[in-house]
Design a protein around this motif. Structure first.
Motif, PDB file in Angstrom:
ATOM      1  N   GLU A 104       2.540   2.553   5.792  1.00 12.54           N
ATOM      2  CA  GLU A 104       1.835   1.315   6.056  1.00 12.54           C
ATOM      3  C   GLU A 104       1.214   1.521   7.442  1.00 12.54           C
ATOM      4  O   GLU A 104       0.113   1.196   7.830  1.00 12.54           O
ATOM      5  N   GLU A 115       8.005   3.848   3.815  1.00  9.38           N
ATOM      6  CA  GLU A 115       7.141   3.039   3.481  1.00  9.38           C
ATOM      7  C   GLU A 115       6.469   2.328   4.631  1.00  9.38           C
ATOM      8  O   GLU A 115       5.147   2.165   4.618  1.00  9.38           O
ATOM      9  N   MET A 116       7.208   1.893   5.597  1.00  8.69           N
ATOM     10  CA  MET A 116       6.730   1.274   6.884  1.00  8.69           C
ATOM     11  C   MET A 116       6.220   2.199   7.468  1.00  8.69           C
ATOM     12  O   MET A 116       5.009   1.987   8.189  1.00  8.69           O
ATOM     13  N   ALA A 165      -1.665   4.099   7.700  1.00  6.19           N
ATOM     14  CA  ALA A 165      -2.847   3.679   7.002  1.00  6.19           C
ATOM     15  C   ALA A 165      -3.608   2.609   7.844  1.00  6.19           C
ATOM     16  O   ALA A 165      -4.620   2.471   7.891  1.00  6.19           O
ATOM     17  N   GLY A 166      -2.677   1.718   8.852  1.00  8.48           N
ATOM     18  CA  GLY A 166      -3.157   0.633   9.725  1.00  8.48           C
ATOM     19  C   GLY A 166      -3.913   1.185  10.893  1.00  8.48           C
ATOM     20  O   GLY A 166      -4.803   0.901  11.418  1.00  8.48           O
TER      21      GLY A 166
END
Length: 357
Positions: free
Chosen positions: A10, A6-7, A13-14
């Motif tokens: 993220e 999940e990290m 995506a960032g």
């Protein structure tokens, strides 16, 4: 493990939204003597630390046998100027690295008659390892030749793999760009070619304009040979050899004999870096004669024999040009110094010399 995934999701995506992410640019020269065709582009990328990470990876290449198979492999990493951030080719996986841009100057895959790079660096393979493949030709064509519809070399070169697989192709002039577009229109639309081929100038000219005698020191032995006399840069290229091999070799012998007698000027002979390989692979029967000429010239030491990769030192220190109508001649014409293009069918020594007074 789920939290880590999940990290990472993220983070990815960032990063996609991040506008200041640096571009990774990899330069893939093979012969050190040809580094000049991309050097100023690397300098520009390297100086822009805020937006670019620029890397140089010298790649292996081989010369070819007469039957078209590899003969001997080389790696020129130690021949590049000191201080360059070179990466080892055998420890860098371009597919995994996947740089934003890859810059090449080798146009061929398995069609190279003189030399060939390792198959991992073929344009069709590199295309899959980057978002944008950029091709910069090592050679420069005179506008006069590019505009001549009978000049066949452009059409021959346009069939090279780099013209098919590169996203960006950088040409020296508008005339050169137009010549290649016309040659490629048979297979591509003009609209597509206009989006890929750009007339942005050549890094070779950038280097020429920023190179003077003050930046190019000569070996002490060469200074003694010159001794205050005028220097004639003698350039022998590959194309002339391929066109008329026997006449070409005889012309070199004739030219060396002429300047051996003519002591008012010093001959600075600089053969094309691939000329010896060309003789070996294309016309091996002429190799003993060519090697004997080189050996004698070097031993007698009345002139300069330059096999270095620094063409610009020869241009800076010479007072005039004599030799083939190659890309070196195109560069030399920009200096404004006197030039004379050689003709293999005309002899300098013999009957003509007697009438010259």
């Amino acid at each position: 493990l789920r939290q880590c995934e999940e990290m990472l999701g993220e983070l990815a995506a960032g990063l996609k939204k991040e506008t200041n992410v640096k571009k990774g640019i990899v330069f893939l020269p093979y012969q050190a003597s040809m580094w000049d065709c991309m050097e100023s582009l690397w300098q520009a990328a390297d100086s822009d630390k805020e937006h670019c990470n620029a890397y140089i990876i010298p790649i292996p290449y081989c010369n070819m046998k007469e039957d078209g198979t590899p003969n001997e492999w080389f790696l020129d990493a130690k021949k590049f100027p000191p201080g360059l951030p070179l990466l080892p080719w055998d420890k860098t996986n371009l597919s995994q690295l996947h740089p934003d841009i890859i810059v090449i100057h080798n146009p061929y895959e398995d069609r190279g008659k003189i030399n060939c790079v390792d198959c991992h660096y073929y344009p069709s393979v590199l295309k899959k390892c980057t978002d944008k493949l950029v091709y910069i030709p090592y050679f420069i064509i005179r506008d006069k030749d590019a505009e001549n519809p009978r000049y066949g070399r452009v059409k021959t070169l346009a069939n090279a793999s780099a013209f098919w697989h590169s996203d960006v192709i950088i040409m020296n002039s508008k005339a050169e760009k137009e010549a290649y577009i016309k040659a490629l229109e048979e297979w591509h639309t003009r609209e597509n070619l206009e989006k890929r081929i750009f007339a942005l100038g050549s890094p070779k000219i950038d280097k020429l304009l920023h190179t003077g005698r003050d930046k190019k020191k000569l070996p002490e032995k060469w200074q003694e040979i010159i001794g205050g006399r005028k220097v004639i840069l003698y350039n022998t290229s590959i194309q002339e050899f391929l066109d008329t091999p026997e006449l070409f070799i005889e012309k070199i012998r004739d030219t060396l004999e002429y300047f051996r007698r003519e002591r008012r000027a010093v001959l600075w002979w600089r053969p094309h870096p691939l000329l010896l390989d060309s003789v070996k692979s294309m016309h091996p029967k002429l190799l003993p004669k060519y090697e004997e000429m080189v050996k004698t010239y070097r031993e007698e030491a009345w002139g300069i024999y330059d096999e270095s990769g620094d063409m610009y030192r020869a241009i800076a220190w010479s007072d005039a040009y004599y030799g083939d109508a190659s890309s070196v001649a195109v560069l030399y014409s920009m200096t404004g110094k006197p030039m004379l293009v050689s003709n293999c069918k005309i002899r300098n020594c013999g009957k003509e010399e007697k009438h010259a007074g």
